[in-house]
Motif scaffolding. Structure first.
Motif, PDB file in Angstrom:
ATOM      1  N   VAL A 344     -44.207  52.444   3.214  1.00 51.59           N
ATOM      2  CA  VAL A 344     -43.949  53.880   3.159  1.00 51.59           C
ATOM      3  C   VAL A 344     -42.450  54.161   3.182  1.00 51.59           C
ATOM      4  CG1 VAL A 344     -44.167  56.039   4.475  1.00 51.59           C
ATOM      5  CG2 VAL A 344     -46.155  54.543   4.185  1.00 51.59           C
ATOM      6  N   LEU A 345     -41.736  53.396   3.971  1.00 49.66           N
ATOM      7  CA  LEU A 345     -40.337  53.703   4.239  1.00 49.66           C
ATOM      8  C   LEU A 345     -39.396  53.441   3.066  1.00 49.66           C
ATOM      9  CD1 LEU A 345     -38.155  54.585   6.237  1.00 49.66           C
ATOM     10  CD2 LEU A 345     -38.064  52.225   7.067  1.00 49.66           C
ATOM     11  N   MET A 346     -39.543  52.305   2.403  1.00 47.33           N
ATOM     12  CA  MET A 346     -38.531  51.913   1.419  1.00 47.33           C
ATOM     13  C   MET A 346     -38.344  52.928   0.286  1.00 47.33           C
ATOM     14  SD  MET A 346     -37.153  49.456   2.855  1.00 47.33           S
ATOM     15  CE  MET A 346     -35.971  49.200   1.542  1.00 47.33           C
ATOM     16  N   PRO A 347     -39.412  53.465  -0.305  1.00 54.45           N
ATOM     17  CA  PRO A 347     -39.196  54.494  -1.341  1.00 54.45           C
ATOM     18  C   PRO A 347     -38.476  55.733  -0.796  1.00 54.45           C
ATOM     19  CG  PRO A 347     -41.442  53.647  -1.439  1.00 54.45           C
ATOM     20  CD  PRO A 347     -40.853  53.131  -0.171  1.00 54.45           C
ATOM     21  N   VAL A 348     -38.737  56.058   0.467  1.00 57.72           N
ATOM     22  CA  VAL A 348     -38.073  57.212   1.075  1.00 57.72           C
ATOM     23  C   VAL A 348     -36.580  56.950   1.218  1.00 57.72           C
ATOM     24  CG1 VAL A 348     -37.883  58.586   3.196  1.00 57.72           C
ATOM     25  CG2 VAL A 348     -40.142  58.015   2.279  1.00 57.72           C
ATOM     26  N   LEU A 349     -36.224  55.755   1.684  1.00 60.05           N
ATOM     27  CA  LEU A 349     -34.815  55.425   1.843  1.00 60.05           C
ATOM     28  C   LEU A 349     -34.081  55.486   0.502  1.00 60.05           C
ATOM     29  CD1 LEU A 349     -34.895  52.409   4.360  1.00 60.05           C
ATOM     30  CD2 LEU A 349     -34.652  54.858   4.854  1.00 60.05           C
ATOM     31  N   GLU A 350     -34.694  54.969  -0.532  1.00 61.05           N
ATOM     32  CA  GLU A 350     -34.039  54.960  -1.840  1.00 61.05           C
ATOM     33  C   GLU A 350     -33.891  56.374  -2.399  1.00 61.05           C
ATOM     34  OE1 GLU A 350     -36.087  52.198  -4.331  1.00 61.05           O
ATOM     35  OE2 GLU A 350     -35.709  50.494  -2.990  1.00 61.05           O
ATOM     36  N   GLN A 351     -34.922  57.211  -2.227  1.00 56.19           N
ATOM     37  CA  GLN A 351     -34.812  58.581  -2.723  1.00 56.19           C
ATOM     38  C   GLN A 351     -33.792  59.378  -1.911  1.00 56.19           C
ATOM     39  OE1 GLN A 351     -36.493  59.368  -5.562  1.00 56.19           O
ATOM     40  NE2 GLN A 351     -35.156  61.168  -5.585  1.00 56.19           N
ATOM     41  N   ALA A 352     -33.695  59.071  -0.614  1.00 55.18           N
ATOM     42  CA  ALA A 352     -32.693  59.743   0.218  1.00 55.18           C
ATOM     43  C   ALA A 352     -31.289  59.454  -0.308  1.00 55.18           C
ATOM     44  CB  ALA A 352     -32.823  59.281   1.666  1.00 55.18           C
ATOM     45  N   LEU A 353     -31.064  58.236  -0.760  1.00 54.59           N
ATOM     46  CA  LEU A 353     -29.767  57.898  -1.356  1.00 54.59           C
ATOM     47  C   LEU A 353     -29.525  58.693  -2.632  1.00 54.59           C
ATOM     48  CD1 LEU A 353     -29.781  54.010  -0.915  1.00 54.59           C
ATOM     49  CD2 LEU A 353     -28.290  55.628   0.273  1.00 54.59           C
ATOM     50  N   ARG A 354     -30.564  58.818  -3.450  1.00 51.74           N
ATOM     51  CA  ARG A 354     -30.417  59.538  -4.722  1.00 51.74           C
ATOM     52  C   ARG A 354     -30.145  61.031  -4.500  1.00 51.74           C
ATOM     53  NH1 ARG A 354     -35.118  56.329  -5.989  1.00 51.74           N
ATOM     54  NH2 ARG A 354     -34.624  54.675  -7.508  1.00 51.74           N
ATOM     55  N   ASP A 355     -30.785  61.604  -3.472  1.00 52.39           N
ATOM     56  CA  ASP A 355     -30.722  63.052  -3.276  1.00 52.39           C
ATOM     57  C   ASP A 355     -29.705  63.490  -2.234  1.00 52.39           C
ATOM     58  OD1 ASP A 355     -32.701  63.155  -5.138  1.00 52.39           O
ATOM     59  OD2 ASP A 355     -34.303  63.774  -3.779  1.00 52.39           O
ATOM     60  N   GLY A 356     -29.055  62.550  -1.564  1.00 53.21           N
ATOM     61  CA  GLY A 356     -28.017  62.911  -0.605  1.00 53.21           C
ATOM     62  C   GLY A 356     -28.532  63.322   0.758  1.00 53.21           C
ATOM     63  N   PHE A 357     -29.692  62.798   1.152  1.00 54.56           N
ATOM     64  CA  PHE A 357     -30.221  63.091   2.479  1.00 54.56           C
ATOM     65  C   PHE A 357     -29.762  62.043   3.489  1.00 54.56           C
ATOM     66  CE2 PHE A 357     -33.203  65.716   0.091  1.00 54.56           C
ATOM     67  CZ  PHE A 357     -33.336  66.819   0.928  1.00 54.56           C
ATOM     68  N   GLN A 358     -29.507  62.494   4.677  1.00 54.37           N
ATOM     69  CA  GLN A 358     -29.151  61.596   5.776  1.00 54.37           C
ATOM     70  C   GLN A 358     -30.426  61.078   6.426  1.00 54.37           C
ATOM     71  OE1 GLN A 358     -27.433  63.382   9.350  1.00 54.37           O
ATOM     72  NE2 GLN A 358     -25.886  61.774   9.400  1.00 54.37           N
ATOM     73  N   VAL A 359     -30.471  59.783   6.711  1.00 58.22           N
ATOM     74  CA  VAL A 359     -31.627  59.178   7.381  1.00 58.22           C
ATOM     75  C   VAL A 359     -31.304  58.996   8.856  1.00 58.22           C
ATOM     76  CG1 VAL A 359     -33.154  57.174   7.485  1.00 58.22           C
ATOM     77  CG2 VAL A 359     -32.376  58.028   5.268  1.00 58.22           C
ATOM     78  N   MET A 360     -32.214  59.457   9.713  1.00 58.93           N
ATOM     79  CA  MET A 360     -32.058  59.373  11.163  1.00 58.93           C
ATOM     80  C   MET A 360     -33.301  58.679  11.711  1.00 58.93           C
ATOM     81  SD  MET A 360     -30.732  63.335  11.419  1.00 58.93           S
ATOM     82  CE  MET A 360     -30.891  63.479  13.197  1.00 58.93           C
ATOM     83  N   THR A 361     -33.152  57.443  12.183  1.00 53.85           N
ATOM     84  CA  THR A 361     -34.311  56.618  12.519  1.00 53.85           C
ATOM     85  C   THR A 361     -34.419  56.369  14.012  1.00 53.85           C
ATOM     86  OG1 THR A 361     -34.150  55.521  10.376  1.00 53.85           O
ATOM     87  CG2 THR A 361     -35.492  54.448  12.049  1.00 53.85           C
ATOM     88  N   HIS A 362     -35.595  56.705  14.563  1.00 50.72           N
ATOM     89  CA  HIS A 362     -35.904  56.437  15.974  1.00 50.72           C
ATOM     90  C   HIS A 362     -36.094  54.940  16.168  1.00 50.72           C
ATOM     91  CE1 HIS A 362     -38.464  57.049  19.758  1.00 50.72           C
ATOM     92  NE2 HIS A 362     -38.711  55.802  19.402  1.00 50.72           N
ATOM     93  N   GLN A 378     -31.412  46.711   2.672  1.00 51.57           N
ATOM     94  CA  GLN A 378     -32.235  46.437   1.498  1.00 51.57           C
ATOM     95  C   GLN A 378     -32.225  47.632   0.543  1.00 51.57           C
ATOM     96  OE1 GLN A 378     -36.242  45.067   2.351  1.00 51.57           O
ATOM     97  NE2 GLN A 378     -36.979  45.748   0.337  1.00 51.57           N
ATOM     98  N   ALA A 379     -32.371  48.827   1.088  1.00 50.85           N
ATOM     99  CA  ALA A 379     -32.353  50.032   0.244  1.00 50.85           C
ATOM    100  C   ALA A 379     -30.994  50.184  -0.436  1.00 50.85           C
ATOM    101  CB  ALA A 379     -32.671  51.260   1.090  1.00 50.85           C
ATOM    102  N   TRP A 380     -29.923  49.906   0.290  1.00 53.02           N
ATOM    103  CA  TRP A 380     -28.586  50.039  -0.283  1.00 53.02           C
ATOM    104  C   TRP A 380     -28.370  49.067  -1.438  1.00 53.02           C
ATOM    105  CZ3 TRP A 380     -25.294  50.102   4.882  1.00 53.02           C
ATOM    106  CH2 TRP A 380     -25.669  51.211   5.639  1.00 53.02           C
ATOM    107  N   SER A 381     -28.929  47.865  -1.288  1.00 56.54           N
ATOM    108  CA  SER A 381     -28.732  46.857  -2.332  1.00 56.54           C
ATOM    109  C   SER A 381     -29.682  47.039  -3.503  1.00 56.54           C
ATOM    110  CB  SER A 381     -28.894  45.450  -1.746  1.00 56.54           C
ATOM    111  OG  SER A 381     -30.210  45.258  -1.245  1.00 56.54           O
ATOM    112  N   ASP A 382     -30.849  47.638  -3.243  1.00 52.71           N
ATOM    113  CA  ASP A 382     -31.829  47.831  -4.316  1.00 52.71           C
ATOM    114  C   ASP A 382     -31.396  48.899  -5.314  1.00 52.71           C
ATOM    115  OD1 ASP A 382     -33.462  45.899  -3.302  1.00 52.71           O
ATOM    116  OD2 ASP A 382     -34.924  47.263  -2.387  1.00 52.71           O
ATOM    117  N   LEU A 383     -30.528  49.792  -4.871  1.00 56.90           N
ATOM    118  CA  LEU A 383     -30.120  50.922  -5.709  1.00 56.90           C
ATOM    119  C   LEU A 383     -28.648  50.768  -6.087  1.00 56.90           C
ATOM    120  CD1 LEU A 383     -32.088  53.271  -6.378  1.00 56.90           C
ATOM    121  CD2 LEU A 383     -30.785  54.682  -4.794  1.00 56.90           C
ATOM    122  N   ASN A 384     -28.347  50.870  -7.350  1.00 53.13           N
ATOM    123  CA  ASN A 384     -26.954  50.817  -7.778  1.00 53.13           C
ATOM    124  C   ASN A 384     -26.165  51.965  -7.161  1.00 53.13           C
ATOM    125  OD1 ASN A 384     -27.359  48.563  -9.452  1.00 53.13           O
ATOM    126  ND2 ASN A 384     -27.998  49.875 -11.165  1.00 53.13           N
TER     127      ASN A 384
END
Length: 566
Positions: A344-362, A378-384
Motif C-alpha cells: 500500500v505504501l510504496m505507490p503513495v510515497l512515489e505519488q507524494a514525490l510527484r505531487d509535492g506532498f510531505q510524508v509524515m510517518t509514525h 526505495q521510493a526516492w530511487s525508483d522515481l527519477n
C-alpha cells in the motif's frame, strides 16, 4: 504569582499616522496597528536576539528593536501594549497534535491524570451512571504507567459489572490501544476464535479468552460500530480544540492525521472567522488517493495548509506495540509494524514525490524506523528526480523514540526530519527502562544526539495523548525528568537540550518542518506576527517555575486570540 498588568494606551495615531506625520519632538511617526513595548522579547533572529519593542502592521512585524528606537513607532501606533513584566516569544507551534481530539476531550470522559487503577475504574463507573442503557460509554486517557496501586492494562472484567447494558470504548492515552467491555465485543461480532488482524491484536488471557484490551488495527472493528457523529459535533470539537490551544499559547499546530472530512469542517470554521490559530494538516494515508486528486491547498491568509500525508507503521512502546529489532526486555515480542503494508505504501510515497506532498510517518521502535528509512530511500530511487515536484521534500518521522546511532546518522544523511514529543520521554520514564533495558535506553529519545548531528527537531505534544501544554514540552526538553524533578537511574540527562534549542524546537524548527521558515518561526521584520507571551522568562527561570507560568497573550497574524486580561 503576580498577575500581569497590561496597560493599553490609545494614542493620537489616528491623527498623525499619515505620511510625513511628526510627534511633538519632530520625530517621524511610523504607522502601525499595534506596538508592544517595555517588555523582553526573545526573537530567535541571530541579527537581534533580544529586543524591547516590536510593531505590527497588517498582520506582519514591521519593527523590532530598542525602546529608544520605538519612539518613532509609538506616535504612529493605533494601539500600544506595555508589558513590563511579560516575556514575548515567537509563536509556539505544537509540531504534532490531533486537534479534534483536543476539543473532544472537553466534552467526554477524561481519564487523564488519575493516579490509581481503582480511582480510574471508579471514575468510569460514575460516568456510566449518566449514560442510558444501549448508549456508548466513551472517553479517553487512562494510562497504567501512572498508577501507584497496579500497573496493568484495564480489562473488561474491571467494568462489566456496571456496564452490562452499555457498550464501552475507552482508548488508552496513546490512542492506539483501547479498553472495550463485553457488550461492545458482542456488538462488534468478535469472539475468541476471531483472528488478530494485520497490525493489531485482540488481547487474550492464559485461557485464550478475550480480555477487552485491543491494540492497533483491532480497534477498527469497534470504530465501525460506534454511533455516527454529526458534522456539527465534530466542528464544535475543532473549535473547542483551537480555543484550548490558544489559551495554552499555541499559535499553530501540525495535525498529524486529520481526515478530509475534518479538514472540510475546519475550512468552514475559517470561512466563518472562527480560527484561533493556524493548522498545518497531514491527511491519513487511507485518504491519500482523494488527497492526490484535490492537490495541496492553502488558505489566502495561511491559517490552514493541507500538504501532508500521515502514515502509520508500528504501535506504541507502552502497549508493547512499537516494533523493535530485538525483543522487548520484559516480554517475548518484537511488537508489530504492519499498520500500513509495503504494497500500500510504496505507490503513495512515489505519488507524494510527484505531487509535492510531505510524508509524515509514525514510527516509534528502531525496527519501524529502519524499515521506514529503507522505504523512503526505495521510493526516492525508483522515481527519477525530474519527476519530483520539488527537490526539497522535508519528509518526516513522527515520534521516533528509539534511534540507534547508525540510524541517527542515517536521518542526518537523508535529511529526514525527526518530529518528537519531549513529554513522551518524561512520561515513559515509568516503563521504558523495563521495556527497553539499559542498552537501548542510551539511544532512546536522543534529542541532543540528533542536534549534534545537525538535525533540527520539530517538537510537539501529541495531544490528546499528552496534555498539550508548551510549558511541559519545554520543561521536558531541558530537564528530561518527571515533573517533580525525579528521573531515576539510567535516564541519560546528557540527552536533554539547551533552553535556546528547546525554544527552537517549538518555534523555528516546526516552521521549517512546514516549509514556513520564511514567514514565521522567529520575530523578524517581514514575518507574520505570531507571538506567544508568558509571565515567566523561559530562558532564565528555574525549571519548576516554568510549569506554573501563565499565558499572558497569544497573537496570530497580529490578532489577539487569547488574553489573560479577558
Amino acid at each position: 504569582m503576580l498577575l500581569i498588568r497590561i496597560v493599553v494606551a490609545i494614542t493620537l495615531a489616528l491623527l498623525t499616522q499619515h505620511a510625513g506625520a511628526r510627534d511633538t519632538e519632530g520625530a517621524h511617526c511610523e504607522p502601525s496597528d499595534l506596538l508592544i513595548t517595555q517588555t523582553t522579547i526573545y526573537t530567535l533572529d541571530p541579527a537581534l536576539p533580544q529586543a524591547d519593542a516590536l510593531a505590527i502592521r497588517d498582520g506582519k512585524i514591521v519593527f523590532v528593536g530598542s525602546l529608544k528606537d520605538a519612539i518613532h513607532w509609538r506616535c504612529g501606533a493605533q494601539r500600544v501594549l506595555e508589558l513590563p513584566n511579560a516575556f514575548v516569544y515567537p509563536g509556539f507551534t505544537d509540531g504534532h497534535q490531533h486537534l479534534e481530539g483536543v476539543g473532544r476531550r472537553t466534552r467526554t470522559l477524561s481519564l487523564f491524570g488519575i493516579t490509581t487503577l481503582a480511582e480510574t475504574v471508579a471514575r468510569i463507573e460514575s460516568w456510566s451512571k449518566s449514560i442510558n442503557d444501549g448508549d456508548w460509554i466513551l472517553g479517553r486517557g487512562w494510562i497504567e504507567r501512572e498508577w501507584t496501586d497496579q500497573q496493568r492494562f484495564l480489562s473488561r472484567h474491571d467494568v462489566d459489572s456496571f456496564s452490562a447494558e452499555k457498550p464501552l470504548y475507552l482508548p488508552r492515552a496513546d490512542g492506539v490501544s483501547a479498553l472495550v467491555n463485553t457488550r461492545a465485543i458482542e456488538i462488534a461480532g468478535i469472539d475468541g476464535t476471531t483472528p488478530d488482524p494485520p497490525g493489531g491484536r485482540f488481547e487474550r488471557d492464559d485461557r485464550g479468552e478475550l480480555t477487552g484490551y485491543i491494540l492497533g488495527t483491532a480497534m477498527d472493528a469497534f470504530r465501525a460500530v460506534l454511533p455516527s457523529e454529526t458534522d456539527a459535533y465534530l466542528k464544535e470539537n475543532l473549535r473547542r480544540g483551537m480555543a484550548v490551544n490558544a489559551a495554552m499559547g499555541w499559535t499553530q499546530t501540525h495535525d498529524a492525521g486529520m481526515s478530509l472530512r475534518l479538514a472540510s469542517l475546519l475550512r468552514e470554521l475559517h470561512a466563518e472567522g472562527q480560527m484561533a490559530h493556524r493548522v498545518y494538516i497531514a491527511a491519513p494515508v487511507a485518504e491519500a488517493e482523494s488527497l492526490f486528486e484535490q492537490g495541496p491547498e492553502q488558505s489566502d491568509d495561511g491559517f490552514y495548509v493541507i500538504r501532508g500525508i500521515k502514515v502509520f507503521i508500528d504501535g506504541t512502546l507502552g502497549s508493547r506495540g512499537a516494533a523493535l529489532l530485538e525483543p522487548y526486555s520484559d516480554a517475548d515480542t518484537h511488537g508489530f509494524m504492519d499498520r500500513t503494508s509495503e504494497e500500500v505504501l510504496m505507490p503513495v510515497l512515489e505519488q507524494a514525490l510527484r505531487d509535492g506532498f510531505q510524508v509524515m510517518t509514525h514510527v516509534i521502535g528502531d525496527r519501524a524506523l529502519r524499515q521506514t528509512l529503507d522505504w523512503y530511500e526505495q521510493a526516492w530511487s525508483d522515481l527519477n528526480r525530474d519527476e519530483w515536484a520539488r527537490e526539497d521534500i522535508r519528509w518526516r518521522v513522527e515520534h521516533a523514540q528509539v534511534i540507534p546511532p547508525v540510524d541517527q546518522q542515517r536521518l542526518a544523511d537523508m535529511a529526514v526530519l525527526p518530529s518528537m514529543q519531549p513529554s513522551h520521554a518524561i512520561g515513559d520514564l515509568n516503563f521504558a527502562p523495563d521495556r527497553l533495558g539499559p542498552d537501548r535506553l542510551k539511544y532512546a529519545y536522543p534529542w541532543q544526539a540528533l542536534l549534534s548531528r545537525g538535525l533540527p527537531i520539530i517538537a510537539g505534544s501529541d495531544a490528546p495523548v499528552e496534555v498539550g501544554d508548551p510549558r511541559i514540552e519545554f520543561f521536558a526538553a531541558i530537564n528530561r525528568s518527571r515533573l517533580d524533578g525525579s528521573r531515576g537511574s539510567g535516564w541519560h540527562p546528557e540527552l536533554a537540550v539547551s533552553r535556546e534549542d528547546a525554544l527552537r524546537m517549538l518555534t523555528v524548527w516546526p516552521a521549517y518542518g512546514a516549509f514556513q521558515e520564511q514567514e514565521r518561526g522567529s520575530i523578524s521584520v517581514g514575518k507574520v506576527a505570531d507571538l506567544t507571551v508568558f509571565d515567566t522568562d523561559f530562558m532564565t527561570a528555574k525549571p519548576s517555575t516554568l510549569l506554573t507560568a501563565e499565558t499572558v497573550m497569544t497573537l496570530v497574524g497580529g490578532r489577539i486570540m487569547f488574553s489573560q486580561s479577558k
